[in-house]
Design a protein around this motif. Structure first.
Motif, mmCIF file in Angstrom:
data_model
loop_
_atom_site.group_PDB
_atom_site.id
_atom_site.type_symbol
_atom_site.label_atom_id
_atom_site.label_comp_id
_atom_site.label_asym_id
_atom_site.label_seq_id
_atom_site.Cartn_x
_atom_site.Cartn_y
_atom_site.Cartn_z
ATOM 1 N N ASN A 6 -3.220 -7.883 -19.449
ATOM 2 C CA ASN A 6 -3.766 -9.047 -18.784
ATOM 3 C C ASN A 6 -4.940 -9.654 -19.231
ATOM 4 N N ASP A 35 -4.496 -12.587 -12.766
ATOM 5 C CA ASP A 35 -3.648 -11.645 -13.151
ATOM 6 C C ASP A 35 -4.574 -10.283 -13.059
ATOM 7 N N SER A 38 -5.770 -9.496 -9.605
ATOM 8 C CA SER A 38 -4.827 -8.920 -8.918
ATOM 9 C C SER A 38 -4.307 -7.520 -9.195
ATOM 10 N N ASN A 39 -4.336 -7.232 -10.654
ATOM 11 C CA ASN A 39 -3.891 -5.703 -10.755
ATOM 12 C C ASN A 39 -4.950 -4.837 -10.124
ATOM 13 N N GLY A 42 -4.221 -4.646 -6.735
ATOM 14 C CA GLY A 42 -2.916 -3.982 -6.490
ATOM 15 C C GLY A 42 -3.116 -2.228 -6.572
ATOM 16 N N SER A 69 -1.507 -7.870 -0.841
ATOM 17 C CA SER A 69 -0.605 -8.748 -1.576
ATOM 18 C C SER A 69 -1.020 -10.390 -1.083
ATOM 19 N N ILE A 72 -3.926 -11.235 -3.098
ATOM 20 C CA ILE A 72 -3.663 -11.992 -4.397
ATOM 21 C C ILE A 72 -3.244 -13.370 -4.165
ATOM 22 N N GLU A 121 6.872 -5.395 -14.416
ATOM 23 C CA GLU A 121 6.417 -5.413 -13.075
ATOM 24 C C GLU A 121 7.534 -5.808 -12.181
ATOM 25 N N ASP A 136 2.775 -9.358 -7.608
ATOM 26 C CA ASP A 136 2.296 -9.271 -8.872
ATOM 27 C C ASP A 136 3.189 -9.768 -9.887
ATOM 28 N N HIS A 139 3.529 -13.446 -9.637
ATOM 29 C CA HIS A 139 2.152 -14.190 -10.180
ATOM 30 C C HIS A 139 2.170 -14.330 -11.602
ATOM 31 N N THR A 140 2.547 -13.213 -12.218
ATOM 32 C CA THR A 140 2.790 -13.236 -13.830
ATOM 33 C C THR A 140 3.671 -14.256 -14.450
#
Length: 276
Positions: A6, A35, A38-39, A42, A69, A72, A121, A136, A139-140
């Motif tokens: 990412n 992203d 958020s990783n 996460g 979550s 995010i 994911e 996530d 999101h991606t």
């Protein structure tokens, strides 16, 4: 691995956006930066959520994953608003684009990476029943559609159409970002607000196979997609002894775990059938 992928995608898009002066590519790059963020959120969320129950958290720590979550989702909301503000500014202050074949190739490569990350994911999220990984992956996934839109916009400008298409593409980017934010927050608010996680009718139908149960009522559930706290009252024959009632409760729990394919934390209040 996902964090590194990412970061590579985000930096590549932002650099390309700055070089060719494209607001949509830069916005897409900022989307990819979220992203990476958020990783990190996460990783922290899953680490906290995986902690075992303790005296201060007798129901476990799963809500840390839910909170992560939602964070995010909120990050995406702020990002979407920022992209809209930048796009409005570009409408009144248009710029000249310098689109090259190399820039298009870079965006295509980042698109392929995003597709791989989203599929991986999502697959792992469903395999592990992880709200966070699924959030996530959404999101991606939004990043994939965004990148496709940006790529099409740049190609049309390259073919001679007005550069304003690039600005409109950035609005589309913002829409996908805000939609992903909405989906993530909506899905995770259910467990945070203790929404009913299993339909009462489903439970009643499953328990029909137990001949010892004469009635089921006061069914309540809460929790998460993969871990549900469930309690209910059942009526059984008053001649049933303690050992038989204990065995029945365990059989019910095992059956619910199997039929619902979820971890069920079950509490049952046993009542005699002749109770008024």
């Amino acid at each position: 691995m996902l964090l590194g992928a990412n970061l590579f995608v985000a930096i590549s898009k932002i650099l390309v956006g700055l070089v060719i002066n494209s607001s949509s590519v830069t916005a897409d790059g900022l989307h990819s930066i979220s992203d990476s963020a958020s990783n990190i959120v996460g990783i922290i969320g899953i680490t906290l959520a995986s902690k075992p129950k303790d005296t201060e958290h007798p129901y476990g720590h799963k809500k840390f994953e839910t909170i992560s979550s939602i964070l995010i989702g909120l990050m995406l909301l702020l990002l979407g608003i920022n992209v809209i503000k930048t796009s409005i500014s570009k409408l009144f202050n248009p710029s000249v684009l310098s689109i090259t074949i190399e820039s298009l190739i870079v965006i295509l490569i980042t698109l392929i990476i995003n597709i791989f990350v989203a599929i991986y994911e999502n697959k792992q999220g469903h395999k592990l029943n992880s709200q966070l990984l699924i959030a996530d992956s959404l999101h991606t996934k939004s990043d994939i559609f965004v990148s496709i839109g940006v790529l099409i916009a740049l190609l049309t400008v390259k073919l001679g159409l007005s550069p304003i298409i690039d600005t409109f593409a950035s609005f589309i980017v913002a829409f996908f970002i805000l939609h992903a934010s909405y989906e993530i927050i909506k899905d995770n608010m259910s467990s945070l607000t203790d929404k009913n996680m299993v339909d009462e009718g489903v439970i009643i139908n499953i328990l029909k196979e137990f001949k010892a149960i004469n009635d089921v009522h006061n069914i309540r559930s809460r929790g998460h997609n993969d871990y549900i706290f469930l309690d209910m009252h059942i009526k059984v024959d008053s001649n049933l002894n303690v050992d038989e009632a204990h065995t029945l409760v365990h059989d019910i729990e095992n059956t619910l775990n199997k039929k619902l394919n979820k971890k069920i934390d079950l509490i049952i209040h046993v009542e005699p059938s002749n109770k008024i």
